[in-house]
Scaffold this active site. Structure first.
Site, PDB file in Angstrom:
ATOM      1  N   SER A   1     -33.679 -11.628  60.185  1.00  0.00           N
ATOM      2  CA  SER A   1     -33.087 -12.956  60.339  1.00  0.00           C
ATOM      3  C   SER A   1     -32.874 -13.699  59.024  1.00  0.00           C
ATOM      4  O   SER A   1     -33.226 -14.878  58.901  1.00  0.00           O
ATOM      5  CB  SER A   1     -33.938 -13.806  61.303  1.00  0.00           C
ATOM      6  OG  SER A   1     -33.886 -13.270  62.600  1.00  0.00           O
TER       7      SER A   1
ATOM      8  N   ASN B   1     -30.586 -22.470  62.127  1.00  0.00           N
ATOM      9  CA  ASN B   1     -31.213 -23.233  63.209  1.00  0.00           C
ATOM     10  C   ASN B   1     -30.523 -24.564  63.501  1.00  0.00           C
ATOM     11  O   ASN B   1     -30.778 -25.182  64.538  1.00  0.00           O
ATOM     12  CB  ASN B   1     -32.690 -23.499  62.900  1.00  0.00           C
ATOM     13  CG  ASN B   1     -33.565 -22.271  63.055  1.00  0.00           C
ATOM     14  OD1 ASN B   1     -34.635 -22.181  62.473  1.00  0.00           O
ATOM     15  ND2 ASN B   1     -33.104 -21.295  63.836  1.00  0.00           N
ATOM     16  N   TRP B   2     -29.622 -24.998  62.610  1.00  0.00           N
ATOM     17  CA  TRP B   2     -28.851 -26.210  62.890  1.00  0.00           C
ATOM     18  C   TRP B   2     -27.953 -26.023  64.110  1.00  0.00           C
ATOM     19  O   TRP B   2     -27.463 -27.010  64.688  1.00  0.00           O
ATOM     20  CB  TRP B   2     -27.992 -26.588  61.686  1.00  0.00           C
ATOM     21  CG  TRP B   2     -28.781 -26.962  60.461  1.00  0.00           C
ATOM     22  CD1 TRP B   2     -28.992 -26.198  59.355  1.00  0.00           C
ATOM     23  CD2 TRP B   2     -29.478 -28.196  60.219  1.00  0.00           C
ATOM     24  NE1 TRP B   2     -29.777 -26.877  58.445  1.00  0.00           N
ATOM     25  CE2 TRP B   2     -30.081 -28.104  58.939  1.00  0.00           C
ATOM     26  CE3 TRP B   2     -29.637 -29.375  60.959  1.00  0.00           C
ATOM     27  CZ2 TRP B   2     -30.833 -29.144  58.380  1.00  0.00           C
ATOM     28  CZ3 TRP B   2     -30.388 -30.412  60.416  1.00  0.00           C
ATOM     29  CH2 TRP B   2     -30.971 -30.296  59.147  1.00  0.00           C
TER      30      TRP B   2
ATOM     31  N   SER C   1     -34.495 -22.235  59.639  1.00  0.00           N
ATOM     32  CA  SER C   1     -33.468 -21.483  58.910  1.00  0.00           C
ATOM     33  C   SER C   1     -32.179 -22.282  58.816  1.00  0.00           C
ATOM     34  O   SER C   1     -31.950 -23.256  59.546  1.00  0.00           O
ATOM     35  CB  SER C   1     -33.194 -20.153  59.614  1.00  0.00           C
ATOM     36  OG  SER C   1     -32.402 -20.358  60.767  1.00  0.00           O
TER      37      SER C   1
ATOM     38  N   GLU D   1     -43.585  -4.122  53.251  1.00  0.00           N
ATOM     39  CA  GLU D   1     -43.910  -3.454  54.506  1.00  0.00           C
ATOM     40  C   GLU D   1     -43.665  -4.452  55.635  1.00  0.00           C
ATOM     41  O   GLU D   1     -43.923  -5.656  55.470  1.00  0.00           O
ATOM     42  CB  GLU D   1     -45.376  -3.017  54.509  1.00  0.00           C
ATOM     43  CG  GLU D   1     -45.737  -2.067  53.391  1.00  0.00           C
ATOM     44  CD  GLU D   1     -45.079  -0.713  53.534  1.00  0.00           C
ATOM     45  OE1 GLU D   1     -44.935  -0.237  54.671  1.00  0.00           O
ATOM     46  OE2 GLU D   1     -44.701  -0.125  52.495  1.00  0.00           O
TER      47      GLU D   1
ATOM     48  N   ARG E   1     -35.886  -7.825  63.799  1.00  0.00           N
ATOM     49  CA  ARG E   1     -34.874  -8.125  62.785  1.00  0.00           C
ATOM     50  C   ARG E   1     -35.472  -9.103  61.786  1.00  0.00           C
ATOM     51  O   ARG E   1     -36.452  -9.794  62.093  1.00  0.00           O
ATOM     52  CB  ARG E   1     -33.600  -8.690  63.417  1.00  0.00           C
ATOM     53  CG  ARG E   1     -33.825  -9.963  64.235  1.00  0.00           C
ATOM     54  CD  ARG E   1     -32.515 -10.450  64.860  1.00  0.00           C
ATOM     55  NE  ARG E   1     -32.719 -11.653  65.656  1.00  0.00           N
ATOM     56  CZ  ARG E   1     -33.060 -11.649  66.943  1.00  0.00           C
ATOM     57  NH1 ARG E   1     -33.207 -10.492  67.577  1.00  0.00           N
ATOM     58  NH2 ARG E   1     -33.250 -12.781  67.595  1.00  0.00           N
TER      59      ARG E   1
ATOM     60  N   ASP F   1     -41.846 -16.607  65.164  1.00  0.00           N
ATOM     61  CA  ASP F   1     -40.879 -16.621  66.262  1.00  0.00           C
ATOM     62  C   ASP F   1     -41.598 -16.653  67.607  1.00  0.00           C
ATOM     63  O   ASP F   1     -42.708 -16.131  67.750  1.00  0.00           O
ATOM     64  CB  ASP F   1     -39.988 -15.378  66.170  1.00  0.00           C
ATOM     65  CG  ASP F   1     -38.739 -15.500  67.017  1.00  0.00           C
ATOM     66  OD1 ASP F   1     -38.351 -16.630  67.361  1.00  0.00           O
ATOM     67  OD2 ASP F   1     -38.152 -14.455  67.352  1.00  0.00           O
TER      68      ASP F   1
ATOM     69  N   TRP G   1     -42.579 -19.238  74.488  1.00  0.00           N
ATOM     70  CA  TRP G   1     -43.966 -19.530  74.867  1.00  0.00           C
ATOM     71  C   TRP G   1     -44.019 -20.781  75.744  1.00  0.00           C
ATOM     72  O   TRP G   1     -44.729 -20.819  76.767  1.00  0.00           O
ATOM     73  CB  TRP G   1     -44.797 -19.726  73.605  1.00  0.00           C
ATOM     74  CG  TRP G   1     -46.261 -19.935  73.813  1.00  0.00           C
ATOM     75  CD1 TRP G   1     -47.235 -18.982  73.875  1.00  0.00           C
ATOM     76  CD2 TRP G   1     -46.931 -21.195  73.942  1.00  0.00           C
ATOM     77  NE1 TRP G   1     -48.479 -19.568  74.045  1.00  0.00           N
ATOM     78  CE2 TRP G   1     -48.320 -20.929  74.089  1.00  0.00           C
ATOM     79  CE3 TRP G   1     -46.506 -22.520  73.944  1.00  0.00           C
ATOM     80  CZ2 TRP G   1     -49.268 -21.934  74.247  1.00  0.00           C
ATOM     81  CZ3 TRP G   1     -47.450 -23.534  74.102  1.00  0.00           C
ATOM     82  CH2 TRP G   1     -48.814 -23.245  74.253  1.00  0.00           C
TER      83      TRP G   1
END
Length: 252
Positions: free
Chosen positions: A206, A78-79, A75, A217, A204, A30, A35
């Site tokens: 996601s 993401n569409w 994901s 972990e 999160r 992410d 960035w």
């Protein structure tokens, strides 16, 4: 069509606690867009920078004892992004696979893709299939790319395949338990992740590897993905090795 229930699942547990690093690392990559925007550039510029970072991380895995690396590339949610960004990402995936295919094969990396391919364009799927075939004989780092992937979608698709087998009589419903469903998941040949890392400061998961990460972990770090380095991965693996993982038991 169901996953082959005759293929044995690999042990889902990690290396033993007490200084050992993770065998399987999963990363939610992410922060590419932020960035780029921090540098006054379009979001796709960040995605291109992030794609370059993948190579460094993959190359670092053998030296860190990481046998399996799973990365969240795109994901099912993401569409919802702009058509320009989605189209740019799909083009980036095609270019990345074409450019990296030979290098991944020569570095003994085995590549798999998880997720629903039905919505992806035919050219991209053809490249994905080819990369899987080209690297199928490799036994070094196992790189899994989650593309058009969502944890809930994966469980729903797995449940449909399981229900189909029950309906046609090849699976007894009385035999369905928590060891059965994983055989129908996209990740049925992979061990569960020991360590899940999310970059960019978000805390999160996601919709990523919901079933598989039940005892993983987690590390939520502030670093944006294009700034993530092999050295930082090494530090996180070392930190993981100091954790005591009890999997529901009590220390005696």
């Amino acid at each position: 069509m169901s996953k082959n229930p005759d293929i044995p699942l690999q042990d889902s547990g990690s290396l033993s606690p007490g200084g050992d690093g993770p065998r399987h690392v999963a990363i939610i990559m992410d922060g590419n867009g932020r960035w780029a925007q921090a540098r006054g550039r379009p979001r796709l510029f960040g995605h291109h920078a992030g794609a370059k970072r993948v190579r460094e991380v993959v190359e670092a895995c053998p030296g860190l004892g990481i046998e399996y690396l799973t990365i969240f590339a795109f994901s099912t949610e993401n569409w919802k992004r702009t058509q320009t960004e989605v189209a740019g990402l799909m083009n980036l995936f095609r270019r990345y696979i074409s450019r990296e295919m030979a290098a991944l094969a020569t570095r003994n990396v085995r590549v798999r893709f998880i997720g629903d391919r039905l919505r992806l364009d035919a050219k991209l799927v053809k490249l994905m299939d080819r990369l899987e075939v080209e690297t199928a004989g490799n036994d070094g780092t196992h790189l899994t790319v989650a593309l058009n992937y969502g944890g809930r979608d994966e469980v729903a698709r797995a449940t449909k395949r399981l229900a189909h087998d029950v309906a046609n009589g090849t699976l007894n419903p009385e035999e369905v338990d928590e060891e059965t469903l994983p055989r129908y998941l996209d990740t049925y040949v992979l061990p569960d992740p020991d360590l899940v890392i999310r970059t960019s400061g978000e805390a999160r998961i996601s919709n990523f590897l919901l079933w598989q990460s039940a005892y993983s972990e987690y590390e939520f770090i502030d670093t944006l993905w294009p700034d993530f380095t092999a050295a930082e991965l090494g530090r996180l693996c070392e930190k993981f090795g100091r954790r005591e993982r009890r999997f529901g038991t009590v220390k005696t």
